[in-house]
Design an enzyme around this catalytic site. Structure first.
Site, PDB file in Angstrom:
ATOM      1  CB  CYS A 154      -0.937   0.013   1.184  1.00  0.00           C
ATOM      2  SG  CYS A 154      -2.253  -1.188   1.041  1.00  0.00           S
TER       3      CYS A 154
HETATM    4  C1  UDX Z   1      -0.928  -0.048   5.429  1.00  0.00           C
HETATM    5  C2  UDX Z   1      -1.857   0.904   6.210  1.00  0.00           C
HETATM    6  O1  UDX Z   1      -1.457   0.922   7.583  1.00  0.00           O
HETATM    7  C3  UDX Z   1      -3.298   0.505   6.042  1.00  0.00           C
HETATM    8  O2  UDX Z   1      -4.154   1.428   6.715  1.00  0.00           O
HETATM    9  C4  UDX Z   1      -3.613   0.513   4.544  1.00  0.00           C
HETATM   10  O3  UDX Z   1      -4.938   0.332   4.233  1.00  0.00           O
HETATM   11  C5  UDX Z   1      -2.701  -0.487   3.832  1.00  0.00           C
HETATM   12  O4  UDX Z   1      -1.334  -0.097   4.076  1.00  0.00           O
HETATM   13  P1  UDX Z   1       0.205  -2.430   5.754  1.00  0.00           P
HETATM   14  O5  UDX Z   1       0.895  -2.160   4.457  1.00  0.00           O
HETATM   15  O6  UDX Z   1      -0.445  -3.757   5.952  1.00  0.00           O
HETATM   16  O7  UDX Z   1      -0.950  -1.334   6.015  1.00  0.00           O
HETATM   17  O8  UDX Z   1       1.296  -2.286   6.900  1.00  0.00           O
HETATM   18  P2  UDX Z   1       1.681  -1.278   8.070  1.00  0.00           P
HETATM   19  O9  UDX Z   1       1.582  -2.035   9.344  1.00  0.00           O
HETATM   20  O10 UDX Z   1       0.972  -0.009   7.981  1.00  0.00           O
HETATM   21  O11 UDX Z   1       3.254  -1.065   7.771  1.00  0.00           O
HETATM   22  C6  UDX Z   1       3.726  -0.579   6.520  1.00  0.00           C
HETATM   23  C7  UDX Z   1       5.232  -0.480   6.501  1.00  0.00           C
HETATM   24  O12 UDX Z   1       5.683   0.587   7.331  1.00  0.00           O
HETATM   25  C8  UDX Z   1       5.979  -1.724   6.984  1.00  0.00           C
HETATM   26  O13 UDX Z   1       7.096  -1.965   6.144  1.00  0.00           O
HETATM   27  C9  UDX Z   1       6.451  -1.339   8.382  1.00  0.00           C
HETATM   28  O14 UDX Z   1       7.619  -2.029   8.769  1.00  0.00           O
HETATM   29  C10 UDX Z   1       6.710   0.149   8.204  1.00  0.00           C
HETATM   30  N1  UDX Z   1       6.607   0.912   9.467  1.00  0.00           N
HETATM   31  C11 UDX Z   1       5.404   1.021  10.128  1.00  0.00           C
HETATM   32  C12 UDX Z   1       7.734   1.583   9.970  1.00  0.00           C
HETATM   33  O15 UDX Z   1       8.823   1.528   9.381  1.00  0.00           O
HETATM   34  N2  UDX Z   1       7.604   2.331  11.122  1.00  0.00           N
HETATM   35  C13 UDX Z   1       6.432   2.447  11.785  1.00  0.00           C
HETATM   36  O16 UDX Z   1       6.421   3.138  12.810  1.00  0.00           O
HETATM   37  C14 UDX Z   1       5.293   1.763  11.286  1.00  0.00           C
END
Ligand code: UDX
Length: 421
Positions: A264
């Site tokens: 996403c």
């Molecule tokens: C995301 C959105 O959160 C969700 O609302 C949307 O509809 C789809 O995309 P997702 O891709 O499943 O969800 O994962 P998410 O848990 O949000 O993490 C995304 C990425 O960001 C991961 O690679 C994670 O490691 C990274 N991340 C997340 C960070 O590097 N730091 C953070 O503090 C949070």
């Protein structure tokens, strides 16, 4: 209510399963007969925690078919949940949306009662109003707003926790052109206690893009702060805790590291930037968020080189290949640019991931895939790319660890470097 869900990918299937759990009658439509068969057997074609249990427990209320007509003709609402893949320039490809809308509209032409069409796929602002609505009217011969309803209802589901996210949402966004469509969706979501925000079609689409781009920017922002903190040995996680206590900021999505991946954030950031460019607008903040994210995994390599300047012939271990823990999804995983750079340097790579190795092997068959995380520890240095729970159990004493995700236990290593701490 009787619901049709078109597209049984991650969003469609979770949506369908959860509506069935809430007591509605759901028919999932997919052109892939294999997926249809699996769903009817209670086996989800994708892995998502808790999905199989819901499919099995609600077997009498959810079924799948490849027959659009029978599904739509016997339902009150159709959710469009087909994919919107990225084109080379980052813009989204509306081919599946177009096909689905035409097919749905052609079926609605024969229907002599009101029916609601809901776009749930992620589409750039203006798509439902300027692309879906005219197609729907043209091919159904009906007027949107009176004969047929149209709404845009974005999803905010995180992989791995999509079911709790669906069943316990922060908010429901309903973009709609008419009161009957709004009332129908409100009725569908009435079990939830969260705020329901009603907007026009384009604002609903923008809320989705703005939310995801903002969260991606929040991550890149803390990574930029983290890169500065690194110079003075400041722990960025303490900084994030301090910032997060300010209610205007909040602690969520302030975990610094090697950046965001997944299906996403990178896709939505690219689509928003491509859309801004098409509209001859600059989107400098989002552009910078992307640039920081592209560089962040390479910083791990630069830190590694500080300790091992000549990587050729060395064996480097990678712990974690999935884009985040508790998934086998490697789309836009930060491990990918790291592996690419290491291969270019002529290193031998030993990798381990509890779930993502089969998918990664297809992309990079030349790596040595270990059967346990311990095996990776015999490498000349170890890089931590995903924060899996099982990596907390390892004994890092005597090792060189370059950490991209802040694994507390790895600080026991002989040589330890964190990317932003
Ligand atoms: C995301 C959105 O959160 C969700 O609302 C949307 O509809 C789809 O995309 P997702 O891709 O499943 O969800 O994962 P998410 O848990 O949000 O993490 C995304 C990425 O960001 C991961 O690679 C994670 O490691 C990274 N991340 C997340 C960070 O590097 N730091 C953070 O503090 C949070």
């Amino acid at each position: 209510m009787r619901i049709t869900v078109i597209g049984t990918g991650y969003v469609g299937l979770v949506t369908g399963a959860c509506f069935a759990k809430l007591g509605h009658t759901v028919t999932c439509v997919d052109i892939d007969e294999e997926k249809v068969r699996k769903i009817n057997d209670g086996i989800p074609p994708i892995y998502e925690e808790g999905l199989e249990e819901i499919l099995k427990a609600n077997k009498n209320r959810i079924k799948a078919t490849a027959d659009h007509r029978s599904a739509i003709m016997s339902s009150d609402v159709t959710f469009i949940c087909v994919g919107t893949p990225s084109r080379k320039d980052g813009s989204i490809d509306l081919t599946f949306i177009k096909e689905t809308v035409i097919q749905t509209a052609t079926i609605l032409k024969e229907m002599n009662r009101w029916h609601l069409v809901v776009v749930k796929s992620t589409v750039v602002p203006g798509t439902t109003q300027n692309f879906v609505l005219p197609l729907l009217e043209q091919h159904s011969g009906k007027h949107v707003g009176t004969d047929v309803g149209l709404a845009m209802n974005p999803e905010f589901l995180k992989e791995g926790v999509a079911i709790p996210d669906f069943l316990n949402p922060d908010r429901i966004v309903i973009g709609s052109t008419d009161s009957k469509s709004t009332a129908t969706l409100k009725e569908l979501y009435k079990v939830f206690t969260c705020p329901i925000l009603v907007t026009n079609l384009s604002a609903a689409e923008m809320i989705k893009y703005a939310s995801n781009t903002f969260l991606a920017t929040k991550i890149s922002f803390i990574n930029e702060i983290g890169n500065l903190c690194k110079h003075l040995g400041i722990d960025t996680y303490q900084v994030a805790d301090g910032m997060g206590l300010d209610r205007r900021i909040g602690r969520a999505f302030l975990d610094s590291g090697i950046g965001y991946g997944g299906s996403c954030f990178p896709k939505d950031v690219n689509a928003l930037l491509a859309w801004a460019k098409k509209n001859k607008e600059n989107a400098r903040i989002t552009e910078s968020a992307r640039a920081v994210n592209n560089d962040q995994p390479l910083r791990l390599l630069r830190l590694l080189k500080k300790h091992i300047p000549k990587l050729r012939g060395k064996t480097i271990g990678i712990l974690g290949l999935a884009f985040k823990p508790n998934t086998d999804d490697i789309r836009e995983s930060r491990a990918i640019p790291i592996v690419q750079a290491l291969l270019k340097e002529g290193t031998t790579i030993k990798a381990y991931d509890p779930q993502a190795m089969p998918a990664f092997k297809k992309l990079y068959p030349q790596l040595t895939y270990c059967s346990t995380a311990e095996e990776v520890l015999s490498s000349d240095a170890i890089l931590i790319a995903t924060l899996w729970e099982e990596f907390t159990m390892l004994d890092y004493r005597g090792k060189t660890v370059i950490d991209g995700r802040r694994l507390e236990q790895a600080k026991n290593a002989q040589t330890y470097e964190g990317v932003c701490w």
